[in-house]
Design an enzyme around this catalytic site. Structure first.
Site, PDB file in Angstrom:
ATOM      1  N   ALA A   2       1.010   2.025  -1.668  1.00  0.00           N
ATOM      2  CA  ALA A   2       1.268   3.461  -1.774  1.00  0.00           C
ATOM      3  C   ALA A   2       2.745   3.654  -1.440  1.00  0.00           C
ATOM      4  CB  ALA A   2       0.401   4.208  -0.774  1.00  0.00           C
ATOM      5  N   ASN A  11       3.531  10.654  -2.960  1.00  0.00           N
ATOM      6  CA  ASN A  11       4.210  11.876  -2.497  1.00  0.00           C
ATOM      7  C   ASN A  11       5.666  11.785  -2.912  1.00  0.00           C
ATOM      8  OD1 ASN A  11       3.910   9.761  -0.125  1.00  0.00           O
ATOM      9  ND2 ASN A  11       5.880  10.797   0.150  1.00  0.00           N
ATOM     10  N   HIS A  21      -0.188  10.858   6.247  1.00  0.00           N
ATOM     11  CA  HIS A  21      -0.904   9.672   5.753  1.00  0.00           C
ATOM     12  C   HIS A  21      -2.167  10.081   4.990  1.00  0.00           C
ATOM     13  CE1 HIS A  21      -2.136   5.531   5.464  1.00  0.00           C
ATOM     14  NE2 HIS A  21      -3.228   5.729   6.171  1.00  0.00           N
TER      15      HIS A  21
END
Ligand code: HPA
Length: 279
Positions: free
Chosen positions: A111, A232, A244
């Protein structure tokens, strides 16, 4: 860290040598619960000497050896992060293990936050290269033979595998962009000034993993590929604070597309043979 006891256990329990490893980043771990893993062999990190239990939400900590899309692979859910306080030898221990087991190629997923404002939240980015801002290098210490003391990193994220990811994406109607991943230690997210600085340095995405694993996998002679889920926009690009939980939620929204692309990638996968370091 001595990986020999873990290797011994794996050699006893796993009936085949995987050719591909896939490390599933935050939010992608559910792929390790696919039907194929039920008929394979799952080893929990806690059952491997020297490994500890996972502590980060979204990371469960296991290796699933299975036949997946006609290939023998290992799906790793969860990973060790430097920000958890683990030494680099543990962060990269799975790569050493895969090298010893004869894995030829590895797909590292993670991520990440976007540094490049043209990236979309919820999209996948093929890692073209990285900038290691973790302030250390996982190869520091005695060299682990037969890897080179000064390994070349000029084709770290293998061009041939990147093309195959591109093709798999196109088959799923996804035009995957390529970009440079900046690896930071975390666990704090970046400041807006850091996001600006990393953008000026040439980064497209920023995250807290992958670079050490990529370096060690290459040192082991594996062909390396990486995919980031853009979860994000980097700090300061939007007004909203980062969390998170938001990161996990975004990666979950794209988990199905991700799985379809990974399946196509694995099914079509051709691992080029050529001069490489053999263990
Ligand atoms: N920064 C660092 N790591 C991350 C981010 C981020 O914005 N998003 C997901 N992982």
């Amino acid at each position: 860290m001595d990986i020999k006891p873990a290797i011994e256990i794996l050699r006893q329990k796993v009936p085949f040598a995987p050719e591909l490893a896939i490390v599933l980043g935050s939010g992608f771990g559910s792929l390790a619960d696919c039907p194929e893993t039920k008929s394979g062999t799952t080893i929990n990190f806690r059952d491997l000497p020297g490994f500890t239990d996972q502590t980060v939400i979204g990371h469960s900590g296991k290796m699933c050896f299975c036949e997946f899309e006609k290939k023998k692979i290992v799906l790793q859910a969860g990973r060790f992060h430097f920000y958890e306080g683990h030494p680099m030898s543990l962060v990269t221990a799975p790569m050493r293990i895969y090298g010893c087991l004869g894995v030829k190629a590895i797909l590292l997923t993670n991520a990440a936050g976007a540094l490049n404002p043209s990236l979309d939240v919820g999209s996948l980015l093929i890692i073209k290269d990285h900038i290691n801002m973790q302030g250390t290098n996982p190869l520091i210490g005695p060299n682990i033979e037969p890897g080179s003391r000064f390994p070349d990193m000029s084709n770290l994220y293998d061009k041939n595998l990147r093309q195959q990811l591109q093709v798999a994406g196109a088959q799923c109607n996804q035009n995957l962009k390529e970009g440079v991943y900046v690896a930071v230690t975390g666990p704090s997210f970046e400041t807006p000034a850091e996001v600006n600085a990393f953008r000026l340095l040439g980064g497209d995405a920023v995250g807290m993993s992958t670079a050490p694993e990529a370096i060690v996998a290459k040192h082991e002679g594996m062909q390396v590929a990486g995919v980031s889920c853009i979860c994000n926009m980097g700090a300061g690009i939007l007004e909203t604070p980062l969390s998170h939980m938001d990161v996990l939620n975004t990666s979950k929204t794209i988990a199905t597309v991700f799985e379809t692309i990974v399946r196509k990638f694995v099914r079509n996968l051709v691992i080029a043979t050529g001069p490489k370091i053999l263990r």
